[in-house]
Design a protein around this motif. Sequence first.
Motif, mmCIF file in Angstrom:
data_model
loop_
_atom_site.group_PDB
_atom_site.id
_atom_site.type_symbol
_atom_site.label_atom_id
_atom_site.label_comp_id
_atom_site.label_asym_id
_atom_site.label_seq_id
_atom_site.Cartn_x
_atom_site.Cartn_y
_atom_site.Cartn_z
ATOM 1 N N TYR A 185 0.868 -1.177 0.000
ATOM 2 C CA TYR A 185 0.000 0.000 0.000
ATOM 3 C C TYR A 185 0.901 1.222 0.000
ATOM 4 O O TYR A 185 1.819 1.326 0.821
ATOM 5 C CB TYR A 185 -0.918 0.029 1.219
ATOM 6 C CG TYR A 185 -1.595 1.380 1.403
ATOM 7 C CD1 TYR A 185 -2.671 1.746 0.607
ATOM 8 C CD2 TYR A 185 -1.109 2.299 2.337
ATOM 9 C CE1 TYR A 185 -3.264 2.995 0.758
ATOM 10 C CE2 TYR A 185 -1.696 3.538 2.489
ATOM 11 C CZ TYR A 185 -2.778 3.879 1.693
ATOM 12 O OH TYR A 185 -3.357 5.112 1.827
ATOM 13 N N GLU A 186 0.640 2.161 -0.912
ATOM 14 C CA GLU A 186 1.503 3.338 -1.051
ATOM 15 C C GLU A 186 0.662 4.602 -1.038
ATOM 16 O O GLU A 186 -0.346 4.710 -1.760
ATOM 17 C CB GLU A 186 2.290 3.243 -2.356
ATOM 18 C CG GLU A 186 3.279 4.376 -2.561
ATOM 19 C CD GLU A 186 4.115 4.163 -3.810
ATOM 20 O OE1 GLU A 186 5.346 4.070 -3.691
ATOM 21 O OE2 GLU A 186 3.530 4.080 -4.905
ATOM 22 N N SER A 187 1.106 5.562 -0.206
ATOM 23 C CA SER A 187 0.455 6.869 -0.132
ATOM 24 C C SER A 187 1.460 7.931 -0.557
ATOM 25 O O SER A 187 2.586 7.984 -0.037
ATOM 26 C CB SER A 187 -0.026 7.147 1.297
ATOM 27 O OG SER A 187 -0.452 8.487 1.439
ATOM 28 N N THR A 189 1.895 12.037 -1.013
ATOM 29 C CA THR A 189 1.321 13.358 -0.729
ATOM 30 C C THR A 189 2.313 14.440 -1.131
ATOM 31 O O THR A 189 3.537 14.254 -1.056
ATOM 32 C CB THR A 189 0.976 13.504 0.761
ATOM 33 O OG1 THR A 189 2.162 13.317 1.545
ATOM 34 C CG2 THR A 189 -0.061 12.465 1.188
ATOM 35 N N ASP A 228 -2.530 14.423 -4.387
ATOM 36 C CA ASP A 228 -2.173 13.250 -3.592
ATOM 37 C C ASP A 228 -2.772 11.991 -4.205
ATOM 38 O O ASP A 228 -3.875 12.023 -4.776
ATOM 39 C CB ASP A 228 -2.685 13.396 -2.152
ATOM 40 C CG ASP A 228 -2.056 14.592 -1.432
ATOM 41 O OD1 ASP A 228 -1.057 15.122 -1.945
ATOM 42 O OD2 ASP A 228 -2.586 14.977 -0.372
ATOM 43 N N GLN A 230 -3.134 7.448 -3.746
ATOM 44 C CA GLN A 230 -2.960 6.188 -3.033
ATOM 45 C C GLN A 230 -3.095 5.051 -4.048
ATOM 46 O O GLN A 230 -3.906 5.141 -4.973
ATOM 47 C CB GLN A 230 -4.007 6.000 -1.923
ATOM 48 C CG GLN A 230 -3.861 6.946 -0.739
ATOM 49 C CD GLN A 230 -4.446 8.306 -1.013
ATOM 50 O OE1 GLN A 230 -5.496 8.415 -1.644
ATOM 51 N NE2 GLN A 230 -3.772 9.357 -0.534
#
Length: 619
Positions: A185-187, A189, A228, A230
């Motif tokens: 899982y990659e966020s 920002t 941003d 995800q």
Amino acid sequence: MKNNSRFFLHRLTLLAGLASWPLLAQDATPTPDSPPSIDELLPLPVEEPGEQPAAQAPLAPAAQPRVQLSESFAINLVNRLVERGVLTQADAQDMINLAKADAAAAAQEREALFTAAQTAAEAPPASDDEVRVTYIPEVVKDEMRSQIKTELLREAETKKWLTPQYELPHWVSTFHPHAEFRVRYESITFPGGNSNTGAFPNFNAINTGPAYDETGVLFAPQLNTDQDRQRARLLLRFGAELDLDDNFTLGIRLGTGDTNSPVSGNQSFGYANQTPGGAAQQQGGQFSKYAIWLDRAFLRWEPVESISISVGRFDNPFFSTTAIYSDDLGFDGLVLSAHHEVYEGIEPFLVIGTFPIFNSDLHVASNQPAKFESKDKWLNAAQIGVDWKISKDWNLKLATAYYDFRNVEGELSSPYIPRNIEDPGDTDHTRPTFAQKGNTYRRLRRIIADATNNNGTINQFQYYGLATPFRVHSITGRLDYNGYEPVQVSLLGEYLRNTAFDAAGLEEFAVNNRGGGGAFDGGDTAYYFNLRVGKPLMEKRGDWNAYIGYRHVESDAVIDGFNDQDFGGGGTNMKGYTLGAAIALSQRVQIGLRYFSASQIAGPQFKSDIIQLDLSAKF
């Protein structure tokens, strides 16, 4: 009939006598110094052989006298047989005489064995090399059993004692499969203040698509700097190494990937590749299947233990960091690696290789009768270093390398007028076929201004190449401390400099990496540090490690298409921190968390914060 019965009873009496021995021992245990006499074993009066027993009239059962009792089971048994009328008194006496002789012989044999054992125990060793052992501890016995078992198994394998009836082919035992699986899982920002006015062209998208018209009304493809995102991502790799005869090894690996990017095997769930115009391609999206790429394919020869030669596509053979080469990068070409311990704890090593980066199309340019000169690109590299075990707890690995990238810079074309967007220049193939971001670029086409392009105000179809050559020197080191075993403390560092970089020469034609007032602001230096604490290898549940790092990679210190794909979104011209930790859930499964904080060095503001949560498994 009488002789048969006597023979049978003779043997029966002997067995009974043997059975009675423990009973006798309970009452009066004989010692080796005074073995029991025959008379003690046979207490009844016994006639000598040859004498005739007195005739006795059979007694009626009611008138029989009480049987004389004895402590010997055998004597009592014979007396009871006489009492029951099974034996006559003469037969009984004969049996007792035979038992007496057998018991005497057994006693003599036992006494002889005892005397021999006592003599052996008291005798001195026959020579200095002879050792007599009267007691063996259990731990020694266990070790002896283990050694005997190992030797038997080795001999069984050599002589194929355990080979099944249907033996598997020989190559099965030389086949070593391996696999890696990861879900991420990659966020991503972007802090406020990043420029979104067209200051960040995506040169990779331009160079891999139609030429960009600089006088057109459309922006060039741009990098995301303000929205941003995800995403969930998948990585799968599976391969094997096959041991061949005469120290040859054949290796192959297949893997996933959004594209054939050299620095990433990640496949984003639901991701569909798009052209610059936005048209979806066939890869991914709507539960579509994902592509599998050839990731490794090589042949390795190790003529001796300290030398190996590899050809094909293989892992990075150099001791380096992600500041110059991504962990996922594969090298195509030929490499020689050698190492040798010259003194206890000191082992120098050498790596030399040549690697084709790009080979021009055989028919370039395909839509021109007269073909263009080839501009093949190569990396020639050498590294020398030493692995030094300073002490029990300290180890230092230090190396220096020279990476000579040949023909990677873009070249200005011969003057010409593009008739349309597909009309090539004779140096178009000097542009990179893959890039991330950060390097300084220049225009490749020297377009003549005339009436057909309204004196250079229209139809300025352009591609872009790297503005500088790359000849990179590096110093790389790692210091390990193992005084807190099983925890290790490790410091990894690298310094890099592109000695072919000429900032003054780039001022004239650089199209990016310009600071305030439009002056060129790129650089040629990079440095990287990473401090790691924990288990170097995750071998069981609960093993862990944590790390903190800092890097500063200027625009043209290294080629942006080959280094880390995660820090700042990949590429160069970035600086900042990395934090991370991981823990093993089992021997082969672990979970990890990483945080990247990066900001651009030269040019307009570009900052990003990236968080990655990984669940991975491998064997």
